[in-house]
Design a protein around this motif. Structure first.
Motif, PDB file in Angstrom:
ATOM      1  N   LEU A 206     -17.228  40.308 130.517  1.00 50.34           N
ATOM      2  CA  LEU A 206     -16.986  41.737 130.318  1.00 50.34           C
ATOM      3  C   LEU A 206     -15.504  42.070 130.512  1.00 50.34           C
ATOM      4  O   LEU A 206     -14.954  42.920 129.816  1.00 50.34           O
ATOM      5  N   ASN A 209     -13.698  40.984 127.452  1.00 51.94           N
ATOM      6  CA  ASN A 209     -14.083  41.717 126.247  1.00 51.94           C
ATOM      7  C   ASN A 209     -14.311  43.193 126.590  1.00 51.94           C
ATOM      8  O   ASN A 209     -15.450  43.632 126.751  1.00 51.94           O
ATOM      9  N   PRO A 210     -13.225  43.967 126.727  1.00 52.47           N
ATOM     10  CA  PRO A 210     -13.335  45.369 127.157  1.00 52.47           C
ATOM     11  C   PRO A 210     -14.191  46.236 126.234  1.00 52.47           C
ATOM     12  O   PRO A 210     -14.806  47.204 126.694  1.00 52.47           O
ATOM     13  N   GLU A 211     -14.237  45.887 124.943  1.00 54.81           N
ATOM     14  CA  GLU A 211     -15.071  46.681 124.031  1.00 54.81           C
ATOM     15  C   GLU A 211     -16.555  46.518 124.374  1.00 54.81           C
ATOM     16  O   GLU A 211     -17.342  47.459 124.258  1.00 54.81           O
ATOM     17  N   CYS A 212     -16.941  45.306 124.819  1.00 51.64           N
ATOM     18  CA  CYS A 212     -18.332  45.072 125.257  1.00 51.64           C
ATOM     19  C   CYS A 212     -18.590  45.785 126.579  1.00 51.64           C
ATOM     20  O   CYS A 212     -19.681  46.324 126.807  1.00 51.64           O
ATOM     21  N   GLN A 213     -17.576  45.791 127.423  1.00 48.24           N
ATOM     22  CA  GLN A 213     -17.701  46.482 128.710  1.00 48.24           C
ATOM     23  C   GLN A 213     -17.926  47.977 128.477  1.00 48.24           C
ATOM     24  O   GLN A 213     -18.760  48.593 129.142  1.00 48.24           O
ATOM     25  N   GLU A 214     -17.192  48.524 127.529  1.00 47.05           N
ATOM     26  CA  GLU A 214     -17.321  49.954 127.235  1.00 47.05           C
ATOM     27  C   GLU A 214     -18.687  50.256 126.617  1.00 47.05           C
ATOM     28  O   GLU A 214     -19.309  51.285 126.922  1.00 47.05           O
ATOM     29  N   LYS A 215     -19.171  49.369 125.766  1.00 51.40           N
ATOM     30  CA  LYS A 215     -20.490  49.545 125.152  1.00 51.40           C
ATOM     31  C   LYS A 215     -21.582  49.531 126.218  1.00 51.40           C
ATOM     32  O   LYS A 215     -22.520  50.331 126.181  1.00 51.40           O
ATOM     33  N   ARG A 217     -21.144  50.228 129.459  1.00 50.40           N
ATOM     34  CA  ARG A 217     -20.981  51.420 130.301  1.00 50.40           C
ATOM     35  C   ARG A 217     -21.629  52.640 129.626  1.00 50.40           C
ATOM     36  O   ARG A 217     -22.300  53.446 130.272  1.00 50.40           O
ATOM     37  N   LYS A 218     -21.446  52.735 128.323  1.00 52.97           N
ATOM     38  CA  LYS A 218     -22.020  53.855 127.572  1.00 52.97           C
ATOM     39  C   LYS A 218     -23.544  53.817 127.639  1.00 52.97           C
ATOM     40  O   LYS A 218     -24.192  54.861 127.842  1.00 52.97           O
ATOM     41  N   ARG A 252     -19.924  41.557 120.233  1.00 53.75           N
ATOM     42  CA  ARG A 252     -18.951  42.654 120.221  1.00 53.75           C
ATOM     43  C   ARG A 252     -19.396  43.753 119.282  1.00 53.75           C
ATOM     44  O   ARG A 252     -20.075  43.509 118.317  1.00 53.75           O
TER      45      ARG A 252
END
Length: 252
Positions: A206, A209-215, A217-218, A252
């Motif tokens: 995570l 891969n910050p985009e996966c982390q954000e997904k 979290r959302k 991703r």
């Protein structure tokens, strides 16, 4: 253990992990996250790097010990460092890893004749004393019943005419004290390192891969909104992307 004796005992364990009992364990787990958050907050406020595997290992040890074995270890409060050390020893000691390979390839009767040990005598004695003192003696003397894995293993040390083996034809033979300790230890060893490593690798991916982390979290925010912003067993079951992250199949 082998053959019928192994099958008899193995058949009893799933009763400790029904949905109803997992819900009870979840409450214990949720309470323990408070201490984990406090530990992480110290690093966050001081903007200091931390060894996340170490923190997760303590967190996992406390949860497993409490949920399955009914032991308060408080390793997240930096108590019981000895337990944490012995818990890791099974995996960190390369000689023991070599020994584990021998167990798979050489017949057990030969290993018995050679007085073979998977762990050191000191490690065996530590866990034998721990499980005998804390679980068996304390629970028996105080008649403590939690409906957890420890209760099931304790029940296996006694013979009950109404407790049949997997065939259903005859009563199960009770296990001895060594076997009692082994059952407790094998669960602790099997769940401790696997759980902490899984969490550590998931957090690493995570972070990479910050985009996966954000997904993720959302998803968590959206699901919790439907549950009054409370982390519950049902809420976590709805988090499908979280499940993929833990299983290592997220994209991703």
């Amino acid at each position: 253990m082998e053959n019928a004796k192994w099958r008899n005992i193995r058949a009893k364990f799933p009763t400790a992990f029904t949905s109803a009992k997992m819900r009870k364990m979840f409450v214990i787990m949720e309470n323990m996250t408070e201490q984990l958050l406090q530990n992480l907050e110290v690093y966050a406020k001081s903007d200091t790097p931390l060894n996340i595997k170490s923190e997760i290992s303590k967190f996992t040890m406390d949860i497993i010990s409490s949920c399955a074995l009914g032991i308060k270890t408080n390793t997240m409060k930096n108590e019981n460092e000895e337990l944490l050390g012995f818990g890791r020893k099974f995996f960190d000691d390369q000689w023991n890893v070599y020994n584990n390979s021998i167990v798979i390839t050489i017949p057990r009767w030969i290993l018995h004749k050679l007085n073979f040990r998977v762990m050191t005598k000191r490690t065996e004695e530590y866990f034998f004393n721990l499980f005998q003192r804390v679980i068996r003696n304390y629970r028996k003397e105080n008649q403590v019943r939690r409906g957890d894995l420890a209760d099931i293993i304790l029940g296996l040390t006694e013979k009950h005419e109404n407790q049949r083996d997997f065939s259903g034809k005859q009563p199960m033979e009770p296990i001895n004290l060594d076997e009692f300790t082994s059952q407790c230890l094998v669960f602790l060893a099997a769940s401790f390192e696997t759980s902490s490593s899984t969490q550590t690798f998931a957090l690493f991916e995570l972070a990479k891969n910050p985009e996966c982390q954000e997904k993720l979290r959302k998803e968590i925010i959206e699901v919790l909104a439907k549950h009054d912003d409370k982390i519950t067993y049902d809420a976590v079951m709805e988090m499908k992307y979280l499940e993929k992250v833990v299983d290592g199949f997220f994209k991703r």
